[in-house]
Design a protein around this motif. Structure first.
Motif, PDB file in Angstrom:
ATOM      1  N   SER A 143      -1.262   2.092   4.629  1.00 32.38           N
ATOM      2  CA  SER A 143      -1.591   0.692   4.899  1.00 32.38           C
ATOM      3  C   SER A 143      -0.806  -0.203   3.961  1.00 32.38           C
ATOM      4  O   SER A 143      -0.325   0.244   2.910  1.00 32.38           O
ATOM      5  N   VAL A 144      -0.718  -1.470   4.318  1.00 32.66           N
ATOM      6  CA  VAL A 144      -0.204  -2.449   3.370  1.00 32.66           C
ATOM      7  C   VAL A 144      -1.049  -2.427   2.093  1.00 32.66           C
ATOM      8  O   VAL A 144      -0.566  -2.717   1.001  1.00 32.66           O
ATOM      9  N   THR A 146      -1.923   0.135   0.605  1.00 34.58           N
ATOM     10  CA  THR A 146      -1.414   1.177  -0.281  1.00 34.58           C
ATOM     11  C   THR A 146      -0.717   0.537  -1.478  1.00 34.58           C
ATOM     12  O   THR A 146      -0.682   1.108  -2.570  1.00 34.58           O
ATOM     13  N   GLY A 164      -1.248   7.322   0.204  1.00 29.12           N
ATOM     14  CA  GLY A 164       0.149   7.269  -0.211  1.00 29.12           C
ATOM     15  C   GLY A 164       0.488   8.359  -1.205  1.00 29.12           C
ATOM     16  O   GLY A 164       1.518   9.036  -1.089  1.00 29.12           O
ATOM     17  N   ALA A 185       2.994   2.720   6.642  1.00 33.00           N
ATOM     18  CA  ALA A 185       2.050   1.762   6.064  1.00 33.00           C
ATOM     19  C   ALA A 185       2.071   0.486   6.900  1.00 33.00           C
ATOM     20  O   ALA A 185       2.918  -0.388   6.678  1.00 33.00           O
ATOM     21  N   GLY A 187       1.207  -3.210   8.246  1.00 29.88           N
ATOM     22  CA  GLY A 187       0.681  -4.462   7.741  1.00 29.88           C
ATOM     23  C   GLY A 187      -0.527  -4.866   8.558  1.00 29.88           C
ATOM     24  O   GLY A 187      -1.366  -4.034   8.897  1.00 29.88           O
ATOM     25  N   ILE A 241       7.050   6.358   2.054  1.00 31.41           N
ATOM     26  CA  ILE A 241       6.060   5.462   2.652  1.00 31.41           C
ATOM     27  C   ILE A 241       6.826   4.324   3.318  1.00 31.41           C
ATOM     28  O   ILE A 241       7.457   3.513   2.645  1.00 31.41           O
ATOM     29  N   TYR A 243       6.904   1.008   5.173  1.00 28.66           N
ATOM     30  CA  TYR A 243       6.100  -0.189   5.445  1.00 28.66           C
ATOM     31  C   TYR A 243       6.601  -0.869   6.715  1.00 28.66           C
ATOM     32  O   TYR A 243       7.783  -1.164   6.848  1.00 28.66           O
ATOM     33  N   ASP A 245       5.448  -4.107   8.250  1.00 27.47           N
ATOM     34  CA  ASP A 245       4.491  -5.146   7.871  1.00 27.47           C
ATOM     35  C   ASP A 245       4.999  -6.574   8.038  1.00 27.47           C
ATOM     36  O   ASP A 245       4.403  -7.510   7.508  1.00 27.47           O
ATOM     37  N   THR A 249       4.958  -7.275   2.150  1.00 26.82           N
ATOM     38  CA  THR A 249       4.958  -6.633   0.838  1.00 26.82           C
ATOM     39  C   THR A 249       6.176  -6.999  -0.014  1.00 26.82           C
ATOM     40  O   THR A 249       6.237  -6.615  -1.176  1.00 26.82           O
TER      41      THR A 249
END
Length: 252
Positions: A143-144, A146, A164, A185, A187, A241, A243, A245, A249
């Motif tokens: 996930s964000v 993380t 993570g 991950a 968002g 990982i 992202y 999102d 991030t």
């Protein structure tokens, strides 16, 4: 580079928590990329409805991912009866919101079991077979959260941080056996898990301003990342990982 690297024909993918939301979208996407798909969840009626959406040839494997013994027995039986699980997507998860100083202990324990114990339970059960074959793909849904925290979801943030780090641990232990273990991950996506936030116009306004892309994500936008991490295109990617999102991030 050949686009054939992304072709999943002949591969079988198990997606946990795949009766709705992100899990269902990833299951559909993996099938479109050529994989045969196995759906997992506890509610057989919801799984049956999801299987109809995924399409012909979709299998169902109902078991409780929070139960270590049940997960191992279900995976072992499926491998013996139906053949190899080549790709595992650990997607099952839950959310519970509340101020940390008042957060119920039982809700905290449920979050731990559903969001992190499940990744260990199913990941270990599937990896035992993958190790014997010398290959396999595990994609955990982080996930964000993380990387970032937000008020009222500290325990959820803790579980996704753990996803993570468990992903990194899986890669460290299992890469030598030919497995690639990575995480996506997401968002902020419009899913049943986020229904309360999607319905909150103040939160949506905040999110649109906070996210460089200026909007909620659509679950279909996670499919490409999943296909990449599930395919030969990511043969030397391990413990990563990824992202997805909209840039949240990387910006203040």
């Amino acid at each position: 580079m050949s686009l054939g690297l992304f072709n999943l024909t002949g591969q079988r993918a198990l997606v946990t928590g795949s009766s709705q939301g992100i899990g269902l979208a990833l299951a559909r996407g993996l099938k479109e990329a050529g994989a045969s798909v196995v759906l997992n969840g506890r509610d057989e009626a919801k799984l049956t409805a999801a299987a109809e959406q995924v399409g012909e040839g979709c299998a169902m494997l109902p078991f409780d991912v929070t139960d270590h013994q049940a997960a191992r027995e279900a995976i072992d039986a499926f491998e013996a009866d139906s053949g190899a699980i080549d790709i595992l997507v650990n997607n099952a998860g839950m959310q519970f919101r509340g101020p940390l100083e008042e957060f119920p202990a039982d809700a905290f324990e449920r979050l731990l079991r559903t969001n992190i114990s499940s990744v260990f339970n199913v990941g270990q059960a599937v990896a035992r077979h993958m190790i014997g074959r010398g290959k396999g793909k595990i994609v955990n849904i982080a996930s964000v959260q993380t990387a970032l925290a937000r008020p009222s979801i500290a325990p959820y943030t803790a579980t996704k941080g753990a996803v993570g780090n468990l992903t990194k641990g899986m890669a460290t232990d299992w890469a030598k056996y030919g497995l690639q273990c990575n995480a996506i991950a997401p968002g902020y996506f419009d899913t049943p898990l986020n229904a309360a936030l999607v319905a909150d116009p103040d939160f949506t306004t905040w999110l649109e301003k906070r996210t460089p892309a200026g909007r909620w994500g659509n679950v279909e936008e996670l499919v490409g990342a999943c296909i990449f991490l599930a395919s030969d295109a990511s043969s030397f990617v391990n413990g990563h990982i990824l992202y997805v999102d909209g840039g949240i991030t990387v910006s203040l």
